[in-house]
Design a protein around this motif. Sequence first.
Motif, short mmCIF file in Angstrom:
data_model
loop_
_atom_site.label_atom_id
_atom_site.label_comp_id
_atom_site.label_asym_id
_atom_site.label_seq_id
_atom_site.Cartn_x
_atom_site.Cartn_y
_atom_site.Cartn_z
N THR A 135 0.82 -1.21 0.00
CA THR A 135 0.00 0.00 0.00
C THR A 135 0.85 1.26 0.00
N VAL A 136 1.93 1.26 0.79
CA VAL A 136 2.81 2.44 0.84
C VAL A 136 3.45 2.70 -0.51
N PHE A 137 3.91 1.64 -1.18
CA PHE A 137 4.51 1.82 -2.50
C PHE A 137 3.50 2.38 -3.51
N TYR A 138 2.29 1.83 -3.47
CA TYR A 138 1.27 2.31 -4.40
C TYR A 138 0.87 3.76 -4.11
N LEU A 139 0.72 4.08 -2.83
CA LEU A 139 0.37 5.45 -2.48
C LEU A 139 1.45 6.42 -2.96
N LEU A 140 2.71 6.02 -2.81
CA LEU A 140 3.79 6.89 -3.27
C LEU A 140 3.79 7.01 -4.79
N ALA A 141 3.48 5.89 -5.47
CA ALA A 141 3.40 5.95 -6.94
C ALA A 141 2.25 6.85 -7.38
N TYR A 142 1.12 6.76 -6.69
CA TYR A 142 -0.02 7.61 -7.04
C TYR A 142 0.28 9.07 -6.73
N ALA A 143 0.98 9.30 -5.63
CA ALA A 143 1.39 10.68 -5.33
C ALA A 143 2.30 11.22 -6.43
N CYS A 202 -2.41 11.09 -0.20
CA CYS A 202 -1.53 9.92 -0.32
C CYS A 202 -0.45 9.93 0.76
N LEU A 203 0.19 11.07 0.95
CA LEU A 203 1.26 11.16 1.93
C LEU A 203 0.74 10.97 3.35
N VAL A 204 -0.42 11.57 3.66
CA VAL A 204 -1.00 11.42 5.00
C VAL A 204 -1.31 9.95 5.29
N MET A 205 -1.97 9.28 4.37
CA MET A 205 -2.34 7.88 4.59
C MET A 205 -1.12 6.97 4.63
#
Length: 885
Positions: free
Chosen positions: A412-420, A456-459
């Motif tokens: 999830t962290v990797f995907y959130l960073l990619a989406y960011a 994205c960064l907050v989550m």
Amino acid sequence: MSNERTPLITSGVCGLAVTAAACCAESDATPESNSETPSKDPRKLNTFFGVMVPTILSMFSIILFLRSGFVVGHAGLLQGLLMLVVAYTIISLTILSICAISTNEFGGSIGLMFFLAKVCACGEYVLGLVEAILDVFGSDPDSSVSGGVHVLPQGYWFTVLYSSVILLLCLLVCLVGAHIYSRTAFVILLVVTVSLLSIFISSVAVKPRDFVITHQRPGNQTVHFNASYTGYNATTLRSNLASGYTLDYSTNSVMSFATVFAVMFTSCTGIMAGANMSGELKTPSVSIPKGTIVAVFYTFTVYALLFILVSATCDRTLLVQDYGFLQKINIWPPFVTVGIYCASLSAAMCSMIGASRILHALALDQLFGLPLAPAAVTSSSGNPWVAVLYTWGLAQCVVFAGQLNSIASLVTVFYLLAYAAVDLACLALEWASAPNFRPTFQLFSWHTCLLGILSCLVMMFVINPVYSSGSIVLLLLLLLFLHYRSPTSSWGYISQALIFHQVRKYLLMLDMRKDHVKFWRPQVLLMVANPRSSCQLILFVNQLKKGGLFVLGHVQLGDLDTLPADPVQQQYNFWLSLVDKLGVKAFVDLTLSPSVRQGTQHLLRITGLGGMKPNTLVLGFYDSCTPEDFFLQDTAFCDSSVGQGTEDEYNFGVDLPSLQAHFPPVRHVESPRWLSPEEYIGIISDALKMSKNVCLARYFFQLEGEGKDSKVDGSERTIDVWPLNLLQPGSRDYEDVCSLFLLQMACVLNMSNKWRHARMRIFLNVETESNDQGWVVNEETFRELLKKLRIRASIKIVPWDSVVQHHVQAAGEPTQALSEDFLSAVNALLMEHSSQAAVRFLYLPRPPAHHSQSQQYLAQVEAVTNGLGPTLLIHGVTPVTYTDL
């Protein structure tokens, strides 16, 4: 792959790779474009098959069947729906960015971080599939929560073994041909849809029933739970509204909002599946926005209904103690079993295929050099089989986690960073205001991009601060690597557009009317005829600029009226490559003019913008000295191997042989026939009339220690300053504008990196034989001045009565006439005291007003500086010193 098969253009944010090449599943199904038979148009998929089907399959995956109850059981229905809304808000904001980019370009994928996210997701889906298989076929009846044939041994290493076998199956499919998967994607979606329908039908058709669930805890402790399926029941619904975080039996750790959200968010990671298929779409700019938005709305509806269904029909114990409960409450359990297997295997293969295509694209673009170079290899049909092996190897490492929930946070962290990063790419394009960024999709703005980045960064940090910090550090390291490696690309740099936008804004704010002497710095225009003989001077001025503007100017003689095209434009790449080679921070400005004097006037007037314009002109000295050829001395210019091979991709078409050939070799006697003494002095006079300070540099080809690899110890060097006008002994003013400018320039040099340890000496010329003791007072006054100016230097008193006597003897001659004895005496004085200095700063007298005296003026300056070594003659017209902080 042929260019026709890889049309994706991705964006780089401040160096982040936005690669070209599709992450599509069918990209290896078509032969190379250079085959004998003409290739068919690969753009044949419509919105439904090309975007909706892969996106829906990617978003359903294993979470739909095996973790819906997990989410509701731990978080409760209200927090579960809140998680769903938060997750879909994040991906919706990202979708707006994807749609904006895809309707301006042909979609894209976000570099290495997205690759790592897909690799981890592939491992997660495989672990989920193994969990579902063991749920039915596991040999331990106590840990198997659904009825079935219990034949497979269980345990950590068996889980890794089964995962490895499934990964090997995915590898074989990807190696044989990803088109096998892509052609069956619609069939898989039909199977998953039937499974979903059976779940909703079963909620009405299946009668309430009770279950006894058994788990083996650490320490061989067996625990039993009584669970119930109640059917639609208001009491059950009310009891499942609130959260009830408890122990997760698969990892033996207590769950929290963050850990449950991390697991749930992995169901939202397929939103770019449609964008990755852009190479196969008939109309990607229409299909990607429409198909992605419809698919996201559809999956959100299914998840929300499923959450409500399980919370209204199953008690909390069943939800948190049996993640495969949907099979037990189905009218025919194989419906769910087949759906789980199809969804998870489909998601795993899609992730492996997508990750391998991203890695292949990175390798083709040579963004990370040798480590990824083998990933560029493809089969005869275009299948990037080496990239597939890379992906398989990394996914194999991921399955050693052993449990799906264990790696959910990392995925999830990797995907959130990619989406960011996607949101950041779109934000950068919007803020850069590039005219060619005009997407047809208008439902986005910089506000949605910024909100997407922040959410994205907050989550990320809510889920796992350690993973989030580590992934951001990894991203920053990648940015630094790409920035310093500076690979060129054919897709352009968004960073250049952003820099242009910001520089323009700040240049408008840099108001020259607000200039203050306190913040003065040299902004230098260095005129260069042939860089072969000027490299040392270029390097020296680079140290002298003190963070100011530095421009290399060159005048090409010619008349544009007589030429078919402007010859100057073709030369810029060579000069910029020279700047790169020397490692100096300089701009280049070239002009075409009938004369050097007129061309220099042009450059002095038009070089720079706003408050960043040259205030100082530096010229090489006009003499008949035999110049040195720097290209023949420096190994960077002599080594024929430099600039060859892989570096050819990054030199903008100018390799070392081309650079050497462009600048002609230095002749033994390179007298400037194209520049007369009168014209040379005219250039100096023009600059002074334009209120520009002037510096004449002589013997700088003898300067040592300016190269990038120089080992000269700065503490062994001295900077000698002679602030008095040596050609006018009657002038004893050490505090006029020119003298103070000369002191300032010497001080600026002493503050630069390579000269900060050099010793600075200031020489005061005094007449000691006269009875006038005013020179003592002048010395004390001068020391006090240096203290106020915060200039650290030693003062040397130099008696020069004998030199002045020669000047007196020539007093009867015209003003500009000085005897040879006097000039020789001044030169001898300088040689006596400054022969060992690394560089000398001398006062340059104002040139004569009439051009007939130009040769005499040059001869006098030449005689005074003859044989001295590196010398800078300075005439300053700008007040540059300030005694207050």
